[in-house]
Write an enzyme that holds these catalytic residues in place. Structure first.
Site, short mmCIF file in Angstrom:
data_model
loop_
_atom_site.label_atom_id
_atom_site.label_comp_id
_atom_site.label_asym_id
_atom_site.label_seq_id
_atom_site.Cartn_x
_atom_site.Cartn_y
_atom_site.Cartn_z
N GLU A 164 0.83 5.72 0.61
CA GLU A 164 0.14 6.97 0.93
C GLU A 164 0.81 8.06 0.11
O GLU A 164 2.02 7.98 -0.18
CB GLU A 164 0.21 7.29 2.42
CG GLU A 164 -0.50 6.28 3.32
CD GLU A 164 -2.00 6.20 3.09
OE1 GLU A 164 -2.57 7.14 2.50
OE2 GLU A 164 -2.60 5.19 3.52
N GLU A 215 -5.99 18.63 3.04
CA GLU A 215 -6.97 17.56 2.87
C GLU A 215 -6.30 16.18 2.83
O GLU A 215 -6.88 15.19 3.28
CB GLU A 215 -7.81 17.77 1.61
CG GLU A 215 -7.03 17.90 0.31
CD GLU A 215 -6.68 19.33 -0.03
OE1 GLU A 215 -6.52 19.61 -1.24
OE2 GLU A 215 -6.58 20.17 0.90
N HIS A 225 -5.57 6.65 7.41
CA HIS A 225 -5.06 5.71 6.41
C HIS A 225 -3.57 5.54 6.61
O HIS A 225 -2.76 6.29 6.07
CB HIS A 225 -5.36 6.22 5.00
CG HIS A 225 -6.79 6.08 4.62
ND1 HIS A 225 -7.27 5.03 3.87
CD2 HIS A 225 -7.86 6.85 4.90
CE1 HIS A 225 -8.57 5.17 3.68
NE2 HIS A 225 -8.95 6.27 4.31
N ASP A 253 -2.97 -0.69 6.99
CA ASP A 253 -3.84 -1.07 5.88
C ASP A 253 -3.38 -2.37 5.24
O ASP A 253 -4.20 -3.20 4.83
CB ASP A 253 -3.89 0.05 4.84
CG ASP A 253 -4.76 1.22 5.27
OD1 ASP A 253 -5.32 1.16 6.38
OD2 ASP A 253 -4.88 2.19 4.50
N ASP A 296 0.86 -1.18 0.00
CA ASP A 296 0.00 0.00 0.00
C ASP A 296 0.90 1.23 0.00
O ASP A 296 2.05 1.18 0.45
CB ASP A 296 -0.90 0.01 1.24
CG ASP A 296 -1.93 1.14 1.20
OD1 ASP A 296 -2.44 1.45 0.11
OD2 ASP A 296 -2.20 1.73 2.26
#
Length: 225
Positions: free
Chosen positions: A10, A53, A151, A156, A8
């Protein structure tokens, strides 16, 4: 034994074509679809700002990543860890797109899309008409989400490893399986060994509505008999 890598990322945003960068990579080694305990995890300096955000999603600010290695500095060790094995991710095209953009920036070859295994596509085929986000799949398979407040790529990955196991057919609760890791040592994987089984909670209203809409399209569905 079949080796694969579940991973995963980010990022600073949603599109590498507009300058967004990778800030975190986590990867878990699987042998015959089970985690071995070997993993790779790194935080990366994106060499740019991180929009507010994006910080609200993954929790990382620009200050958190100052002094961390740049992608070009970790590319070799990441590629060494993943080797030539299958690469499993949820909404994998997103992660492949970002990693291949980063690899291109430092003059390295792209990851072959033939290696891609997308658990989102797997879930859509198994649960058509239902929400198939990682959160939704964890709830559907009674996988503990209590630690997932943002997250986080490594967390994850651990959650997705359990989801992937279910999508591949699952294992009996409490089943202990032993294997050898890449260093020749024994690794025991004990699934759900410390979790007390509990009744599944009713699905959220949006999932029930989606399911009802899907059933309405079927001819003589057994659910209504």
């Amino acid at each position: 034994m079949k080796r694969s890598i579940l991973f995963d990322t980010e990022t600073t945003g949603l599109d590498p074509a507009t300058g967004d960068r990778v800030i975190e990579i986590a990867a878990l080694e699987l042998i015959d679809d089970l985690p071995t305990g070997n993993n790779y995890h790194v935080l990366i300096d994106p060499e740019r700002d991180i929009p507010a955000e994006a910080t609200r999603v993954h929790g990382f600010s620009r200050e958190d990543l100052l002094g961390k290695p740049k992608f070009a500095e970790i590319a070799g060790e990441f590629l060494a860890f993943v080797g030539e094995d299958d690469l499993i991710a949820h909404n994998a095209r997103f992660d492949f797109g970002f990693l291949n953009a980063e690899l291109a920036k430092c003059g390295r070859s792209a990851l072959d899309l033939a290696r891609m295994v997308d658990t989102l596509e797997m879930a859509k085929k198994r649960y058509p008409g239902l929400p198939n986000s990682l959160d939704a799949l964890c709830r559907r398979h009674d996988i503990d989400l209590s630690e997932r407040t943002t997250h986080n790529a490594l967390l994850d990955c651990k959650l997705l490893a359990e989801v992937y196991l279910e999508l591949m057919g699952g294992r009996q609760r409490g089943l202990g399986l032993a294997m050898l890791n890449q260093h020749g040592g024994a690794v025991v994987y004990q699934r759900n060994a410390q979790r007390v089984p509990r009744p599944m909670s009713p699905p959220p209203p949006e999932e029930k509505a989606a399911h009802d809409a899907f059933i309405a399209e079927l001819k003589e569905p057994i659910w209504l008999q």
